[in-house]
Design a protein around this motif. Structure first.
Motif, mmCIF file in Angstrom:
data_model
loop_
_atom_site.group_PDB
_atom_site.id
_atom_site.type_symbol
_atom_site.label_atom_id
_atom_site.label_comp_id
_atom_site.label_asym_id
_atom_site.label_seq_id
_atom_site.Cartn_x
_atom_site.Cartn_y
_atom_site.Cartn_z
ATOM 1 N N GLY A 1 14.961 -8.005 2.299
ATOM 2 C CA GLY A 1 14.271 -8.366 0.960
ATOM 3 C C GLY A 1 14.073 -7.133 0.114
ATOM 4 N N PHE A 2 13.693 -5.744 0.563
ATOM 5 C CA PHE A 2 13.701 -4.701 -0.141
ATOM 6 C C PHE A 2 14.561 -3.858 -0.425
ATOM 7 C CE2 PHE A 2 9.287 -6.276 0.628
ATOM 8 C CZ PHE A 2 8.574 -5.856 -0.390
ATOM 9 N N LEU A 3 15.572 -4.027 0.576
ATOM 10 C CA LEU A 3 16.749 -3.011 0.422
ATOM 11 C C LEU A 3 17.480 -3.376 -1.033
ATOM 12 C CD1 LEU A 3 18.522 -0.925 1.778
ATOM 13 C CD2 LEU A 3 19.851 -2.715 2.695
ATOM 14 N N PRO A 4 17.883 -4.451 -1.555
ATOM 15 C CA PRO A 4 18.310 -4.759 -2.800
ATOM 16 C C PRO A 4 17.513 -4.113 -3.948
ATOM 17 C CG PRO A 4 18.479 -6.757 -1.629
ATOM 18 C CD PRO A 4 17.594 -5.901 -0.903
ATOM 19 N N LEU A 5 16.040 -4.203 -3.829
ATOM 20 C CA LEU A 5 15.170 -3.713 -4.647
ATOM 21 C C LEU A 5 15.540 -2.187 -4.937
ATOM 22 C CD1 LEU A 5 12.558 -4.264 -6.726
ATOM 23 C CD2 LEU A 5 11.294 -3.640 -4.623
ATOM 24 N N VAL A 6 15.407 -1.452 -3.672
ATOM 25 C CA VAL A 6 15.674 0.081 -3.671
ATOM 26 C C VAL A 6 17.009 0.279 -4.247
ATOM 27 C CG1 VAL A 6 15.848 2.173 -2.184
ATOM 28 C CG2 VAL A 6 14.108 0.325 -1.518
ATOM 29 N N LEU A 7 18.180 -0.396 -4.003
ATOM 30 C CA LEU A 7 19.145 -0.130 -4.376
ATOM 31 C C LEU A 7 19.633 -0.149 -5.954
ATOM 32 C CD1 LEU A 7 21.563 -1.599 -1.499
ATOM 33 C CD2 LEU A 7 20.888 0.825 -2.012
ATOM 34 N N LEU A 8 18.699 -1.295 -6.474
ATOM 35 C CA LEU A 8 19.090 -1.734 -7.900
ATOM 36 C C LEU A 8 18.074 -0.361 -8.823
ATOM 37 C CD1 LEU A 8 18.657 -5.484 -7.914
ATOM 38 C CD2 LEU A 8 20.584 -4.277 -8.663
ATOM 39 N N GLY A 9 16.830 -0.179 -8.026
ATOM 40 C CA GLY A 9 16.098 0.754 -8.782
ATOM 41 C C GLY A 9 16.753 2.020 -8.954
ATOM 42 N N LEU A 10 17.327 2.448 -7.789
ATOM 43 C CA LEU A 10 18.118 4.067 -7.707
ATOM 44 C C LEU A 10 19.109 3.842 -8.616
ATOM 45 C CD1 LEU A 10 17.701 4.737 -3.794
ATOM 46 C CD2 LEU A 10 16.739 6.056 -5.910
ATOM 47 N N LYS A 11 19.993 2.791 -8.470
ATOM 48 C CA LYS A 11 21.007 2.808 -9.476
ATOM 49 C C LYS A 11 20.749 3.002 -11.103
ATOM 50 C CE LYS A 11 24.839 -0.052 -10.930
ATOM 51 N NZ LYS A 11 25.544 -1.522 -10.754
ATOM 52 N N ASP A 12 19.790 2.366 -11.363
ATOM 53 C CA ASP A 12 18.969 2.251 -12.788
ATOM 54 C C ASP A 12 18.587 3.554 -13.242
ATOM 55 O OD1 ASP A 12 18.166 0.997 -14.940
ATOM 56 O OD2 ASP A 12 16.295 0.923 -14.550
ATOM 57 N N VAL A 13 17.940 4.283 -12.230
ATOM 58 C CA VAL A 13 17.485 5.552 -12.591
ATOM 59 C C VAL A 13 18.274 6.855 -12.502
ATOM 60 C CG1 VAL A 13 15.084 4.799 -12.465
ATOM 61 C CG2 VAL A 13 16.162 5.991 -10.341
ATOM 62 N N LYS B 1 1.488 6.774 -6.431
ATOM 63 C CA LYS B 1 -0.011 7.820 -6.603
ATOM 64 C C LYS B 1 0.299 9.197 -6.208
ATOM 65 C CE LYS B 1 -4.824 7.296 -6.095
ATOM 66 N NZ LYS B 1 -5.969 6.491 -5.352
ATOM 67 N N TYR B 2 1.058 9.361 -5.091
ATOM 68 C CA TYR B 2 1.084 10.792 -4.486
ATOM 69 C C TYR B 2 2.435 11.043 -4.411
ATOM 70 C CZ TYR B 2 -3.501 9.228 -2.843
ATOM 71 O OH TYR B 2 -4.605 8.740 -2.804
ATOM 72 N N GLY B 3 3.624 10.450 -4.797
ATOM 73 C CA GLY B 3 5.106 10.923 -4.666
ATOM 74 C C GLY B 3 5.672 10.789 -3.210
ATOM 75 N N ILE B 4 6.777 11.664 -2.939
ATOM 76 C CA ILE B 4 7.270 11.841 -1.642
ATOM 77 C C ILE B 4 6.137 12.093 -0.617
ATOM 78 C CG2 ILE B 4 8.145 14.002 -1.896
ATOM 79 C CD1 ILE B 4 9.954 10.869 -0.359
ATOM 80 N N GLY C 1 0.846 -1.296 0.024
ATOM 81 C CA GLY C 1 0.091 0.020 0.101
ATOM 82 C C GLY C 1 0.821 1.302 -0.019
ATOM 83 N N MET C 2 1.964 1.019 0.726
ATOM 84 C CA MET C 2 2.600 2.457 0.806
ATOM 85 C C MET C 2 3.563 2.628 -0.541
ATOM 86 S SD MET C 2 2.524 4.460 3.080
ATOM 87 C CE MET C 2 1.681 4.400 4.764
ATOM 88 N N GLY C 3 3.814 1.437 -1.106
ATOM 89 C CA GLY C 3 4.394 1.576 -2.597
ATOM 90 C C GLY C 3 3.460 1.952 -3.658
ATOM 91 N N PHE D 1 11.859 3.867 7.157
ATOM 92 C CA PHE D 1 11.005 3.128 6.382
ATOM 93 C C PHE D 1 10.485 3.682 5.105
ATOM 94 C CE2 PHE D 1 11.351 -0.699 9.032
ATOM 95 C CZ PHE D 1 11.149 -1.741 7.855
ATOM 96 N N PRO D 2 10.175 4.983 4.976
ATOM 97 C CA PRO D 2 9.824 5.611 3.693
ATOM 98 C C PRO D 2 10.684 5.204 2.648
ATOM 99 C CG PRO D 2 9.244 7.170 5.461
ATOM 100 C CD PRO D 2 10.434 5.872 6.203
ATOM 101 N N PHE D 3 12.161 5.372 2.777
ATOM 102 C CA PHE D 3 13.181 4.889 1.736
ATOM 103 C C PHE D 3 13.046 3.569 1.323
ATOM 104 C CE2 PHE D 3 14.917 8.093 4.715
ATOM 105 C CZ PHE D 3 14.940 9.110 3.989
ATOM 106 N N LEU D 4 12.273 2.615 2.228
ATOM 107 C CA LEU D 4 12.394 1.263 1.838
ATOM 108 C C LEU D 4 11.113 0.842 1.169
ATOM 109 C CD1 LEU D 4 14.446 -1.062 2.526
ATOM 110 C CD2 LEU D 4 13.017 -1.638 4.392
ATOM 111 N N VAL D 5 10.069 1.566 1.419
ATOM 112 C CA VAL D 5 8.700 0.912 0.802
ATOM 113 C C VAL D 5 8.161 2.129 -0.003
ATOM 114 C CG1 VAL D 5 8.128 -0.397 3.057
ATOM 115 C CG2 VAL D 5 7.309 1.710 2.919
ATOM 116 N N ILE D 6 8.348 3.428 0.043
ATOM 117 C CA ILE D 6 7.820 4.287 -0.608
ATOM 118 C C ILE D 6 8.516 4.506 -2.159
ATOM 119 C CG2 ILE D 6 7.233 6.830 -1.101
ATOM 120 C CD1 ILE D 6 6.497 6.840 2.061
ATOM 121 N N LEU D 7 10.007 4.585 -1.885
ATOM 122 C CA LEU D 7 10.656 4.906 -3.328
ATOM 123 C C LEU D 7 10.432 3.655 -4.543
ATOM 124 C CD1 LEU D 7 14.313 6.109 -1.673
ATOM 125 C CD2 LEU D 7 12.392 6.894 -3.121
#
Length: 589
Positions: free
Chosen positions: A193-205, A73-76, A66-68, A297-303
């Protein structure tokens, strides 16, 4: 999205997790000798364990997914759910409210209401809370079933039943203690489980700066200023200038005060973890310890949701999704594959799929299994938290009070296990209601507006105004809930149709810019009406003598003594947490 294929290592990781959580329940079953052991862990949980369970019980699938979804939907601005919509309330409950809960030796929040007010107030809260927990648990089930169907192509009904069965097994066997220790495990699984997802996503963008640049285009496309999705406060002066669709007062009052304090201070789902702590000092530190990781946690689930808006998909599951998607987030489609549209003919984007889409897009075999296990862990912790709260309230506040008052402790232990089975079954039945919303956090906030918002007004007056009476509390709660229903019934968000999203009494107000804006104002009205009615009725009815309120009202409660070192004291922790939260608000202003 059903083109995802799991490798054998992914299945092994999930199987190990399933075996481990059930094993914890089996190992703890022999310690469940009394109802206190089963429902309150014998009040023997260390502060750090209770603190991680406190946050993990709230970190269910509805928050991770839901926070993702809200991030997309609403950004930061979604960070407001944490930095003003959680942390101040967690500090308040730890510093001011736990002495009442823990010191009164109440076994549940409704039981505290009985001690402070009267039986009818307890009954009203117990029934409404039981309904809310079952519904919230059903939302977790819906989220998981939907995830498995859309991400892996698995049967939605079968997925929900299997997951519900696993939760049932370890709670049935080990009660609250099993849930708490599993929640600690699940907390670490979610982080790793979500830390790699955030790091890979940020690296890509291209990091945070690259994400900001990409979101500028999306923001302008949606009709907002270029930085509306990456600044949390700058555009809150006007509801039309920010994606949340609410002005600063509605946000600060509706979310920052009414909804957040109403949830964290009165919801037995989280309060139960603190009540299981091994001392008063540990109980007060529990929500403060939980607030430290909650800040981050915003950095883990919102980003992940924000990144999903800006990423180009590798391939499309259907032609319809290719036309209507935003980034890698698809639109909702009918069984015939046609895109669902709102009353303004705009595609209904399925924001709940933002985080699952990121998992499928970025994570390779092994990491994908870890990410999916983290989602499973979030589901398990959220659902288990609701079910353990439900079985306690049902057994102590409904069954013992109104059906079998003088049974043996063994009988209530048996009833607790039976209530666990019943709560899981009802959760399955309510899972399908959540399908009407394209963001499960929106529907949960609406439920909290009906139940928790007026309840917080009752608690605030009850704990800090000794003149508040049982009649005032009861009729205040009734009036607040009815006011919430009335406001919801005469209002509607933009693009929504009359039904569960409102307008069933006739749309008498101008459409709100978003579902959250409507919910925030529903909560404000519910709290205000309850507050006023409780005061008015209390002044017209006879108060209880002071000696009956000792330990239940702030002015009549001895100040708790601090036994911890300086850095472990609740006051010190509160200052550290609030300072960190203020700094984060300023950074993303």
């Amino acid at each position: 999205m059903t083109d995802v294929r799991l490798a054998w290592i992914d299945y092994v990781l999930m199987a190990i997790y399933f075996a481990f959580v059930i094993g914890i329940g089996v190992a703890l079953k022999r310690f469940m000798r009394s109802s206190t052991d089963y429902f309150l862990s014998g009040r023997a949980i260390p502060a750090w364990v209770a603190g991680l369970a406190f946050i993990s019980a709230n970190l269910g699938a509805q928050e991770v997914i839901g926070m993702g979804a809200s991030g997309a939907k609403y950004g930061i601005a979604t960070s407001h759910f944490y930095w003003i919509g959680a942390i101040p309330a967690m500090v308040f409950v730890g510093v001011f409210m736990m002495p009442f809960y823990y010191g009164s030796r109440a076994r549940s929040v409704p039981e505290y209401l009985k001690l402070r007010f009267d039986e009818k107030t307890r009954a009203l809260n117990a029934i409404s809370f039981a309904v809310m927990t079952v519904f919230s648990s059903g939302v977790s089930l819906y989220a998981m079933g939907k995830l498995f169907r859309l991400l892996l192509g698995w049967d939605e009904d079968a997925s929900m039943l299997v997951a519900a069965g696993i939760v049932l097994a370890y709670i049935f066997l080990g009660g609250l203690t099993s849930a708490i220790y599993n929640e600690v495990l699940q907390f670490f699984l979610i982080v790793f489980g979500f830390l790699p997802l955030v790091l890979l996503g940020l690296k890509d963008v291209g990091g945070w700066e690259g994400l900001q640049a990409r979101l500028m285009t999306h923001s302008v496309t949606q009709g907002y200023a270029p930085t509306a999705y990456t600044q949390s406060w700058a555009f809150m002066g006007d509801a039309t200038r920010n994606p949340v669709g609410v002005e600063w007062f509605g946000l600060a009052m509706g979310l920052g005060f009414v909804l957040s304090f109403g949830y964290w201070c009165t919801d037995f789902l989280v309060v139960q973890r603190a009540m299981a702590a091994d001392s008063m000092t540990a109980a007060r530190r529990t929500p403060l310890i939980a607030a430290i990781p909650k800040m981050l946690f915003p950095f883990l689930v919102i980003l992940p949701g924000m990144i999903a808006l800006t990423v180009e998909p590798r391939r499309e599951a259907t032609p319809a999704a290719a036309v209507a998607r935003v980034g890698i987030i698809p639109a909702k489609t009918t069984d015939a594959g046609e895109v669902l549209r709102d009353t303004n003919a705009r595609p209904v984007i399925d924001y709940d799929l933002a985080t699952p889409a990121m998992l499928a897009h970025y994570l390779p075999a092994g990491l994908l299994g870890l990410g999916l296990t983290a989602l499973l862990a979030s589901f398990m912790s959220g659902m288990a938290g609701n079910v353990t709260a439900f079985n306690t309230v049902w057994t102590y506040d409904i069954y013992q009070s109104y059906f079998k008052r003088d049974a043996s402790d063994a009988h209530y232990l048996w009833m607790g296990r039976a209530a666990t089975v019943g709560g899981i079954a009802l959760s399955v039945a309510t899972a399908y209601v959540a399908a009407a919303f394209n963001n499960i956090m929106d529907v949960l906030q609406l439920v909290f507006a009906f139940v928790n918002a007026p309840l917080f007004a009752t608690f605030l007056l009850g704990m800090f105004w000794k003149r508040a009476t049982g009649h005032g509390a009861f009729w205040g709660l009734v009036a607040g809930t009815l006011a919430a229903a009335f406001h919801h019934g005469i209002s509607l968000p933009e693009g929504a149709t009359v039904g569960v999203k409102g307008g069933f009494f006739g749309v008498l107000l101008s459409p709100y810019r978003s579902e959250l804006a409507q919910t925030f104002w529903t909560a404000i009205i519910a709290w205000t009406v309850c507050f006023i009615v409780t005061i008015a009725v209390s002044l017209a009815t006879k108060p209880r003598p002071d000696e009956e309120l000792t330990g239940l009202v702030y002015a009549l409660t001895p100040k708790p003594t601090e036994e911890a070192s300086f850095w472990q004291r609740p006051g010190t922790l509160a200052v550290v947490v609030l300072s960190g939260t203020l700094l984060l608000n300023l950074i993303f202003f």
